[in-house]
Design an enzyme around this catalytic site. Structure first.
Site, PDB file in Angstrom:
ATOM      1  CB  CYS A  85      -0.877   0.037   1.257  1.00  0.00           C
ATOM      2  SG  CYS A  85      -2.124  -1.248   1.304  1.00  0.00           S
ATOM      3  CB  CYS A 427      -3.438  -2.952 -15.784  1.00  0.00           C
ATOM      4  SG  CYS A 427      -2.217  -3.779 -16.790  1.00  0.00           S
TER       5      CYS A 427
END
Ligand code: SAH
Length: 472
Positions: A85, A427
């Site tokens: 993250c 993506c």
């Protein structure tokens, strides 16, 4: 502009004005950009220069002097060390705004599309309702800490040292219970974790996969050897775990326990084969109404809730009425192909990995889809060859390439085939912009663009685009 000569260890105070493509903060010191990981847009920070280049520098976040209004308390205590993250300290709403802007800026700068066009064709980003616990798959490395205690968790960013954390807030909550059981079982029987450096030890990784629609869970241990000691106890222990309050025949439950021997000294996580110790060799899950059997080695979308929204858009953009011939390039295990097949006359899929095509064919049978056919090979080779030799035809072409985008030979053949519509699922919006530019210069126009967030708290964003023949 005055030339600034920063040196390593210089300390600067800057306001973070922007973020780079991986989510690192960017601030300027007299026009000279400084990249600061973990800084959020709007922060006033103190950063220490780690590396100075001619036109930019990398700084380490030392202190947040005045926090941005977009800063939030991150859920995970390890988010700065862990490689998963990058932008958890920024509010989810701001993350979405930033991702949408990233797509827009790439289309503007790399694609060369005018602002007015982007204002017209870009639709609001599709965010997650629940930006935590959305990942259905995790592979946890197993190792030991400084004191020799068994640990599992995640690799720290760009390294192979393990941050001990059994409670990742991106994955299902039940994973913690499973991981803690496995560590306790290993401790009890003195089963060592694998050590990359010496090549010794047994347990390398734990793979846990959950079918969100069905509640079925798969646990697979990747081991440096052929066998796991105390199998029977291992199986019974896992089966006996209380994962969540169950209603009759429902709720999360382990249905598949396996091992995957991998004795190679490699970064590849899984071995070539798996052996089922108990239960089924696969779990079942659904995306919409399409059913999938997922074995430990098969590829499957990791955020099925957002994937369903993305494929819903693919279907809408493809504008199918039941009469169309559709080519789905980079089709993987046929997820998009099967989703579209129900509304098309015929779907053809192309994919480079033979095993994925086998899965695609099996998935077609499982869903009683008879109008989907799959070919193994590179899109940029299969498509031109089939076009030259068989004059294949498409009403709609769907592409979902990896990050490097489409090969020019592939785009060129697509243009020659003159489909009415092209649906581009991407993506990486930088290569998307490059490819859209090519299509724009060759008779096609961008009609709709929408970003979809599949990976909250990371810098990644998916984009879907509808491209149509200019004269129609
Ligand atoms: N559409 C699929 C998978 C998309 S990921 C899904 O939604 O599940 C991109 C896929 O492209 C991967 O399966 C990868 O193996 C495949 N691929 C990579 N390079 C390729 C190429 N040159 N030609 C065809 N397929 C390729």
């Amino acid at each position: 502009m005055e030339q600034i000569n920063f040196k390593k260890n210089d300390v600067v105070t800057i306001t973070i004005e922007d973020m780079g493509s991986d989510g690192e903060g960017i601030g300027k010191c007299q026009g000279y950009p400084i990249f600061v990981k973990d800084a959020v847009i709007g922060d006033l920070v103190q950063a220490k220069i780690m590396k100075a280049k001619k036109h930019y520098a990398y700084g380490k976040l030392e202190k947040v002097l005045k926090p941005s209004s977009f800063r939030v308390e991150p859920k995970c205590a390890f988010h700065r060390q862990c490689g998963g993250c990058q932008i958890q300290s920024m509010s989810y709403e701001k993350q979405l705004e930033w991702k949408e802007n990233k797509v827009r800026n790439n289309l503007l700068r790399i694609g060369g599309f005018p602002r007015e066009l982007l204002d017209r064709v870009m639709e609001p980003i599709v965010g997650m309702e629940e930006p935590y616990h959305f990942r259905n798959k995790a592979q946890y490395p197993v190792g030991t800490d400084k004191n020799g205690k068994l640990i599992t968790g995640f690799y720290a960013g760009r390294t192979h040292s393990i941050v001990a954390n059994t409670d990742c807030c991106l994955g299902p909550k039940e994973n913690k219970i499973i991981l803690e059981y496995i560590l306790a079982f290993m401790e009890k029987h003195v089963i060592p974790a694998y050590d990359e450096k010496s090549g010794k030890g047994l347990v390398r990784h734990v793979l846990i996969r959950t079918g969100f629609a069905t509640g079925e869970i798969m646990v697979c241990l990747v081991i440096n050897g052929k066998d796991l000691p105390e199998r029977k106890e291992f199986i019974e222990g896992l089966r006996g775990l209380t994962l969540e309050k169950k209603r009759e025949g429902d709720g999360k439950r382990i249905v598949s326990i396996s091992i995957s021997p991998n004795t190679k000294n490699t970064n590849v996580i899984m071995g070539d084969k798996t052996e089922t110790l108990w239960g089924e060799p696969y779990i079942v899950d659904y995306i919409g109404e399409t059913k999938f059997r997922i074995s430990p080695l098969s590829f499957y979308q990791v955020n099925p809730v957002q994937t369903e929204k993305l494929y819903g858009l693919a279907l809408e953009y493809a504008g199918l009425t039941g009469k169309e011939i559709v080519w789905d390039l980079y089709c993987g295990i046929g997820t998009i192909s099967l989703f579209l097949a129900k509304k098309a006359k015929q779907v053809y899929g192309v994919e480079i990995i033979p095993q994925a095509i086998e899965d695609a064919r099996q998935n077609a049978r499982l869903n009683h889809v008879e109008n989907a056919e799959f070919f193994v090979g590179k899109a940029e080779e299969v498509l031109p060859k089939k076009y030259e030799e068989e004059r294949i035809y498409a009403d709609v072409i769907v592409v979902d390439p990896p990050r490097k985008g489409c090969d020019e030979a592939c785009l060129n053949t697509m243009v020659r085939m003159q489909p009415e519509r092209i649906v581009y699922v991407s993506c990486d919006s930088a290569t998307l912009a490059r490819d859209l530019k090519y299509l724009g210069e060759n008779g096609y126009a961008v009609r709709r663009v929408r970003a979809v967030d599949q990976f909250g708290h990371s810098g990644h964003v998916e984009t879907i685009v509808l491209i149509q023949k200019k004269n129609s």
